[in-house]
Design a protein around this motif. Structure first.
Motif, PDB file in Angstrom:
ATOM      1  N   CYS A 172       0.845  -1.185   0.000  1.00 37.82           N
ATOM      2  CA  CYS A 172       0.000   0.000   0.000  1.00 37.82           C
ATOM      3  C   CYS A 172       0.884   1.241   0.000  1.00 37.82           C
ATOM      4  O   CYS A 172       1.821   1.344   0.780  1.00 37.82           O
ATOM      5  N   CYS A 173       0.563   2.143  -0.892  1.00 31.92           N
ATOM      6  CA  CYS A 173       1.299   3.398  -0.987  1.00 31.92           C
ATOM      7  C   CYS A 173       0.263   4.516  -1.111  1.00 31.92           C
ATOM      8  O   CYS A 173      -0.848   4.272  -1.574  1.00 31.92           O
ATOM      9  N   ASP A 174       0.620   5.698  -0.683  1.00 28.17           N
ATOM     10  CA  ASP A 174      -0.320   6.801  -0.858  1.00 28.17           C
ATOM     11  C   ASP A 174       0.259   7.811  -1.836  1.00 28.17           C
ATOM     12  O   ASP A 174       1.460   7.938  -1.998  1.00 28.17           O
ATOM     13  N   VAL A 175      -0.647   8.506  -2.513  1.00 32.59           N
ATOM     14  CA  VAL A 175      -0.252   9.560  -3.444  1.00 32.59           C
ATOM     15  C   VAL A 175       0.280  10.715  -2.601  1.00 32.59           C
ATOM     16  O   VAL A 175      -0.409  11.196  -1.703  1.00 32.59           O
ATOM     17  N   PRO A 176       1.521  11.152  -2.857  1.00 32.89           N
ATOM     18  CA  PRO A 176       2.100  12.215  -2.028  1.00 32.89           C
ATOM     19  C   PRO A 176       1.425  13.565  -2.271  1.00 32.89           C
ATOM     20  O   PRO A 176       1.272  13.989  -3.411  1.00 32.89           O
ATOM     21  N   THR A 177       0.996  14.174  -1.204  1.00 41.61           N
ATOM     22  CA  THR A 177       0.404  15.514  -1.268  1.00 41.61           C
ATOM     23  C   THR A 177       0.834  16.293  -0.032  1.00 41.61           C
ATOM     24  O   THR A 177       1.317  15.722   0.937  1.00 41.61           O
ATOM     25  N   GLY A 178       0.589  17.556  -0.080  1.00 38.52           N
ATOM     26  CA  GLY A 178       0.779  18.381   1.107  1.00 38.52           C
ATOM     27  C   GLY A 178      -0.558  18.520   1.822  1.00 38.52           C
ATOM     28  O   GLY A 178      -1.443  17.672   1.693  1.00 38.52           O
ATOM     29  N   ALA A 179      -0.710  19.615   2.527  1.00 35.96           N
ATOM     30  CA  ALA A 179      -1.963  19.875   3.244  1.00 35.96           C
ATOM     31  C   ALA A 179      -3.103  20.014   2.239  1.00 35.96           C
ATOM     32  O   ALA A 179      -2.976  20.695   1.226  1.00 35.96           O
ATOM     33  N   THR A 180      -4.210  19.342   2.524  1.00 35.00           N
ATOM     34  CA  THR A 180      -5.381  19.441   1.657  1.00 35.00           C
ATOM     35  C   THR A 180      -6.475  20.294   2.291  1.00 35.00           C
ATOM     36  O   THR A 180      -7.510  20.515   1.677  1.00 35.00           O
ATOM     37  N   SER A 181      -6.227  20.746   3.502  1.00 41.05           N
ATOM     38  CA  SER A 181      -7.193  21.607   4.183  1.00 41.05           C
ATOM     39  C   SER A 181      -6.454  22.692   4.947  1.00 41.05           C
ATOM     40  O   SER A 181      -5.711  22.412   5.876  1.00 41.05           O
ATOM     41  N   VAL A 182      -6.658  23.925   4.508  1.00 40.88           N
ATOM     42  CA  VAL A 182      -6.046  25.077   5.178  1.00 40.88           C
ATOM     43  C   VAL A 182      -7.187  26.015   5.537  1.00 40.88           C
ATOM     44  O   VAL A 182      -7.674  26.770   4.707  1.00 40.88           O
ATOM     45  N   THR A 183      -7.636  25.892   6.762  1.00 32.12           N
ATOM     46  CA  THR A 183      -8.728  26.733   7.251  1.00 32.12           C
ATOM     47  C   THR A 183      -8.196  27.600   8.384  1.00 32.12           C
ATOM     48  O   THR A 183      -7.023  27.519   8.739  1.00 32.12           O
ATOM     49  N   SER A 184      -9.063  28.379   8.960  1.00 31.59           N
ATOM     50  CA  SER A 184      -8.628  29.173  10.111  1.00 31.59           C
ATOM     51  C   SER A 184      -8.381  28.277  11.323  1.00 31.59           C
ATOM     52  O   SER A 184      -7.690  28.670  12.256  1.00 31.59           O
ATOM     53  N   ALA A 185      -8.907  27.045  11.302  1.00 33.83           N
ATOM     54  CA  ALA A 185      -8.752  26.130  12.432  1.00 33.83           C
ATOM     55  C   ALA A 185      -7.678  25.060  12.214  1.00 33.83           C
ATOM     56  O   ALA A 185      -7.197  24.471  13.175  1.00 33.83           O
ATOM     57  N   ARG A 186      -7.310  24.772  10.956  1.00 32.42           N
ATOM     58  CA  ARG A 186      -6.350  23.689  10.724  1.00 32.42           C
ATOM     59  C   ARG A 186      -5.562  23.907   9.442  1.00 32.42           C
ATOM     60  O   ARG A 186      -6.000  24.593   8.524  1.00 32.42           O
ATOM     61  N   ASN A 187      -4.416  23.278   9.393  1.00 35.77           N
ATOM     62  CA  ASN A 187      -3.571  23.248   8.207  1.00 35.77           C
ATOM     63  C   ASN A 187      -3.003  21.836   8.146  1.00 35.77           C
ATOM     64  O   ASN A 187      -1.965  21.542   8.732  1.00 35.77           O
ATOM     65  N   MET A 188      -3.742  20.936   7.470  1.00 36.05           N
ATOM     66  CA  MET A 188      -3.364  19.531   7.504  1.00 36.05           C
ATOM     67  C   MET A 188      -3.861  18.764   6.284  1.00 36.05           C
ATOM     68  O   MET A 188      -4.669  19.270   5.507  1.00 36.05           O
ATOM     69  N   ARG A 189      -3.391  17.579   6.180  1.00 35.58           N
ATOM     70  CA  ARG A 189      -3.818  16.681   5.120  1.00 35.58           C
ATOM     71  C   ARG A 189      -4.983  15.857   5.642  1.00 35.58           C
ATOM     72  O   ARG A 189      -4.849  15.132   6.622  1.00 35.58           O
ATOM     73  N   ILE A 190      -6.148  15.978   4.976  1.00 37.57           N
ATOM     74  CA  ILE A 190      -7.312  15.186   5.392  1.00 37.57           C
ATOM     75  C   ILE A 190      -7.799  14.277   4.270  1.00 37.57           C
ATOM     76  O   ILE A 190      -8.714  13.511   4.476  1.00 37.57           O
ATOM     77  N   ASP A 191      -7.204  14.375   3.086  1.00 35.15           N
ATOM     78  CA  ASP A 191      -7.597  13.555   1.940  1.00 35.15           C
ATOM     79  C   ASP A 191      -6.388  12.756   1.455  1.00 35.15           C
ATOM     80  O   ASP A 191      -5.274  13.267   1.449  1.00 35.15           O
TER      81      ASP A 191
END
Length: 128
Positions: free
Chosen positions: A8-27
């Motif tokens: 199992c491998c994942d497609v490399p990405t950076g943060a997918t959610s940058v809101t006022s509450a979070r800056n993270m990868r959620i997808d």
């Protein structure tokens, strides 16, 4: 045990959610490297897809709280899968690190790959 547990491998990405509450990868997109080859993926640093650290989302350009991840894969041919499995078999045989424990079907695949174009046939018991 399902094969995706070991391959199992994942497609490399950076943060997918940058809101006022979070800056993270959620997808994420997970795939089996033995069956699929990653050709291209969403560049989250591209200004057309980027959320931008200075403007949280959702906003006028991005109505969602996350940027979708996309990827293009090439399905590996039977020959390519056999080659990859034969490499794993060799690494295991040579005592090197290998990531996939091989089951009987995969050993058969190695057998077919190794015998491709040979005049003499190896016996499956010789591969064990």
């Amino acid at each position: 045990t399902h094969p995706v547990m070991f391959d199992c491998c994942d497609v490399p990405t950076g943060a997918t959610s940058v809101t006022s509450a979070r800056n993270m990868r959620i997808d994420a997109i997970l795939y089996q490297t033995r069956r699929l080859e990653l050709i291209d993926a969403t560049d989250l640093n591209d200004e057309n897809t980027s959320c931008g650290d200075e403007v949280p989302i959702p906003n006028g350009n991005h109505p969602s709280d996350h940027i979708p991840v996309t990827a293009i894969f090439r399905v590996r041919s039977r020959l390519q899968r056999g080659h990859k499995t034969a490499c794993e078999w060799y690494l295991r045989l040579a005592g090197r690190n290998c990531s996939i424990p091989l089951n009987l079907d995969q050993l058969r695949e190695v057998y077919e790959f190794v015998n491709r174009g040979r005049g003499e046939r190896l016996l499956l018991t010789e591969l064990r």
